[in-house]
Design a protein around this motif. Structure first.
Motif, mmCIF file in Angstrom:
data_model
loop_
_atom_site.group_PDB
_atom_site.id
_atom_site.type_symbol
_atom_site.label_atom_id
_atom_site.label_comp_id
_atom_site.label_asym_id
_atom_site.label_seq_id
_atom_site.Cartn_x
_atom_site.Cartn_y
_atom_site.Cartn_z
ATOM 1 N N ASN A 1 0.828 -1.203 0.000
ATOM 2 C CA ASN A 1 0.000 0.000 0.000
ATOM 3 C C ASN A 1 0.870 1.264 0.000
ATOM 4 O O ASN A 1 2.090 1.197 -0.020
ATOM 5 C CB ASN A 1 -1.012 -0.017 1.147
ATOM 6 N N CYS A 2 0.195 2.387 -0.015
ATOM 7 C CA CYS A 2 0.833 3.702 -0.147
ATOM 8 C C CYS A 2 1.265 4.205 1.226
ATOM 9 O O CYS A 2 0.446 4.279 2.146
ATOM 10 C CB CYS A 2 -0.183 4.655 -0.787
ATOM 11 N N TYR A 3 2.526 4.559 1.358
ATOM 12 C CA TYR A 3 3.017 5.043 2.654
ATOM 13 C C TYR A 3 2.213 6.247 3.137
ATOM 14 O O TYR A 3 1.832 6.312 4.312
ATOM 15 C CB TYR A 3 4.496 5.409 2.554
ATOM 16 N N ASN A 4 1.970 7.191 2.250
ATOM 17 C CA ASN A 4 1.248 8.404 2.667
ATOM 18 C C ASN A 4 -0.106 8.050 3.257
ATOM 19 O O ASN A 4 -0.513 8.582 4.295
ATOM 20 C CB ASN A 4 1.050 9.349 1.479
ATOM 21 N N GLU A 5 -0.806 7.157 2.588
ATOM 22 C CA GLU A 5 -2.143 6.766 3.054
ATOM 23 C C GLU A 5 -2.065 5.893 4.298
ATOM 24 O O GLU A 5 -2.957 5.927 5.157
ATOM 25 C CB GLU A 5 -2.893 6.037 1.937
ATOM 26 N N HIS B 1 3.989 -1.221 3.160
ATOM 27 C CA HIS B 1 3.779 0.001 2.391
ATOM 28 C C HIS B 1 5.029 0.322 1.576
ATOM 29 O O HIS B 1 6.111 -0.229 1.817
ATOM 30 C CB HIS B 1 3.397 1.166 3.302
ATOM 31 N N CYS B 2 4.874 1.205 0.602
ATOM 32 C CA CYS B 2 6.043 1.683 -0.131
ATOM 33 C C CYS B 2 6.869 2.549 0.816
ATOM 34 O O CYS B 2 6.487 2.759 1.965
ATOM 35 C CB CYS B 2 5.603 2.461 -1.377
ATOM 36 N N ASN B 3 7.968 3.062 0.326
ATOM 37 C CA ASN B 3 8.836 3.854 1.205
ATOM 38 C C ASN B 3 8.574 5.347 1.110
ATOM 39 O O ASN B 3 9.387 6.136 1.594
ATOM 40 C CB ASN B 3 10.304 3.572 0.876
ATOM 41 N N GLY B 4 7.472 5.722 0.495
ATOM 42 C CA GLY B 4 7.184 7.146 0.346
ATOM 43 C C GLY B 4 7.576 7.654 -1.031
ATOM 44 O O GLY B 4 8.203 6.945 -1.822
ATOM 45 N N CYS B 5 7.182 8.875 -1.301
ATOM 46 C CA CYS B 5 7.405 9.468 -2.621
ATOM 47 C C CYS B 5 8.862 9.912 -2.778
ATOM 48 O O CYS B 5 9.365 10.688 -1.975
ATOM 49 C CB CYS B 5 6.511 10.682 -2.815
ATOM 50 N N SER B 6 9.482 9.415 -3.827
ATOM 51 C CA SER B 6 10.837 9.856 -4.157
ATOM 52 C C SER B 6 11.117 9.452 -5.589
ATOM 53 O O SER B 6 10.324 8.748 -6.221
ATOM 54 C CB SER B 6 11.871 9.217 -3.224
ATOM 55 N N ASN C 1 13.087 7.333 -6.390
ATOM 56 C CA ASN C 1 13.381 5.897 -6.375
ATOM 57 C C ASN C 1 12.172 5.036 -5.998
ATOM 58 O O ASN C 1 12.329 3.844 -5.753
ATOM 59 C CB ASN C 1 14.513 5.617 -5.380
ATOM 60 N N SER C 2 11.003 5.640 -5.952
ATOM 61 C CA SER C 2 9.832 4.916 -5.433
ATOM 62 C C SER C 2 9.555 3.615 -6.171
ATOM 63 O O SER C 2 9.287 2.583 -5.550
ATOM 64 C CB SER C 2 8.591 5.809 -5.502
ATOM 65 N N VAL C 3 9.608 3.639 -7.495
ATOM 66 C CA VAL C 3 9.269 2.430 -8.253
ATOM 67 C C VAL C 3 10.253 1.310 -7.919
ATOM 68 O O VAL C 3 9.859 0.167 -7.644
ATOM 69 C CB VAL C 3 9.246 2.710 -9.766
ATOM 70 N N CYS D 1 -5.563 2.372 -2.560
ATOM 71 C CA CYS D 1 -5.040 3.735 -2.365
ATOM 72 C C CYS D 1 -3.916 4.038 -3.340
ATOM 73 O O CYS D 1 -3.781 5.176 -3.794
ATOM 74 C CB CYS D 1 -4.628 3.980 -0.915
ATOM 75 N N ILE D 2 -3.102 3.065 -3.670
ATOM 76 C CA ILE D 2 -2.079 3.319 -4.690
ATOM 77 C C ILE D 2 -2.746 3.595 -6.030
ATOM 78 O O ILE D 2 -2.401 4.540 -6.736
ATOM 79 C CB ILE D 2 -1.091 2.140 -4.807
ATOM 80 N N LYS D 3 -3.734 2.774 -6.360
ATOM 81 C CA LYS D 3 -4.415 2.977 -7.642
ATOM 82 C C LYS D 3 -5.031 4.369 -7.729
ATOM 83 O O LYS D 3 -4.969 5.029 -8.767
ATOM 84 C CB LYS D 3 -5.493 1.912 -7.823
ATOM 85 N N LEU D 4 -5.615 4.815 -6.637
ATOM 86 C CA LEU D 4 -6.336 6.091 -6.668
ATOM 87 C C LEU D 4 -5.423 7.302 -6.513
ATOM 88 O O LEU D 4 -5.726 8.374 -7.028
ATOM 89 C CB LEU D 4 -7.380 6.119 -5.550
ATOM 90 N N LYS D 5 -4.316 7.151 -5.802
ATOM 91 C CA LYS D 5 -3.549 8.329 -5.386
ATOM 92 C C LYS D 5 -2.155 8.458 -5.985
ATOM 93 O O LYS D 5 -1.573 9.541 -5.930
ATOM 94 C CB LYS D 5 -3.399 8.318 -3.855
ATOM 95 N N CYS D 6 -1.612 7.391 -6.517
ATOM 96 C CA CYS D 6 -0.192 7.423 -6.881
ATOM 97 C C CYS D 6 0.013 7.713 -8.368
ATOM 98 O O CYS D 6 -0.471 6.962 -9.224
ATOM 99 C CB CYS D 6 0.466 6.103 -6.515
ATOM 100 N N SER D 7 0.787 8.734 -8.653
ATOM 101 C CA SER D 7 1.090 9.080 -10.056
ATOM 102 C C SER D 7 1.995 8.042 -10.707
ATOM 103 O O SER D 7 2.149 8.026 -11.933
ATOM 104 C CB SER D 7 1.743 10.457 -10.118
ATOM 105 N N LEU D 8 2.602 7.195 -9.894
ATOM 106 C CA LEU D 8 3.516 6.175 -10.418
ATOM 107 C C LEU D 8 2.828 4.829 -10.612
ATOM 108 O O LEU D 8 3.485 3.836 -10.928
ATOM 109 C CB LEU D 8 4.688 5.997 -9.441
ATOM 110 N N TYR D 9 1.510 4.815 -10.443
ATOM 111 C CA TYR D 9 0.762 3.552 -10.481
ATOM 112 C C TYR D 9 1.095 2.697 -11.714
ATOM 113 O O TYR D 9 1.430 1.526 -11.592
ATOM 114 C CB TYR D 9 -0.737 3.855 -10.417
HETATM 115 S S1 SF4 Z 1 1.895 8.363 -3.715
HETATM 116 FE FE1 SF4 Z 1 2.924 6.544 -4.604
HETATM 117 S S2 SF4 Z 1 5.116 6.784 -4.181
HETATM 118 FE FE2 SF4 Z 1 3.996 8.259 -2.886
HETATM 119 S S3 SF4 Z 1 3.737 7.218 -0.909
HETATM 120 FE FE3 SF4 Z 1 1.883 6.764 -2.128
HETATM 121 S S4 SF4 Z 1 2.315 4.863 -3.274
HETATM 122 FE FE4 SF4 Z 1 4.252 5.623 -2.456
#
Ligand code: SF4
Length: 107
Positions: free
Chosen positions: A8-12, A46-51, A53-55, A78-86
């Motif tokens: 899942n998404c770290y931010n969420e 969760h992922c490690n946050g936005c950077s 190197n996220s992918v 939440c990744i599908k809905l919120k992440c630009s790197l989906y």
């Molecule tokens: S928006 Fe994408 S890269 Fe950023 S924390 Fe969420 S899943 Fe990770």
């Protein structure tokens, strides 16, 4: 029988209990509807946050899950809905493991 991992998404995740993902799995709903009763979620991270190197970081996490026996990874809704790197994450992980692009339905 499948061994499932969820990323899942770290931010969420900072404000999420993961209830929706686990409820969908336990009730075999949404993205989990075709799994049999012996299938298990064995990893959740969760992922490690936005950077920049996220992918690659998500790919690293997926590789660790695969080593632990995961055969299918679900990206969280939440990744599908919120992440630009989906799409990039789907493409990257999909080269190495079965990937499902969401977890639960949106209510
Ligand atoms: S928006 Fe994408 S890269 Fe950023 S924390 Fe969420 S899943 Fe990770």
């Amino acid at each position: 029988m499948n061994k499932i991992g969820i990323i899942n998404c770290y931010n969420e995740s900072r404000e999420c209990s993961s209830f929706g993902c686990f409820k969908a799995f336990n009730d075999r709903e949404a993205s989990f509807k075709n799994y049999d009763c012996n299938s298990e979620i064995i990893c959740f991270a969760h992922c490690n946050g936005c950077s920049e190197n996220s992918v690659n970081q998500v790919l690293d996490r997926a590789r660790i899950m695969k080593k632990k026996g995961v055969d299918t990874i679900h990206l969280s809704t939440c990744i599908k809905l919120k992440c630009s790197l989906y799409n990039k994450i789907i493409e990257s992980l999909g080269n190495e493991i079965d990937i499902v692009g969401y977890s639960h339905d949106v209510e």
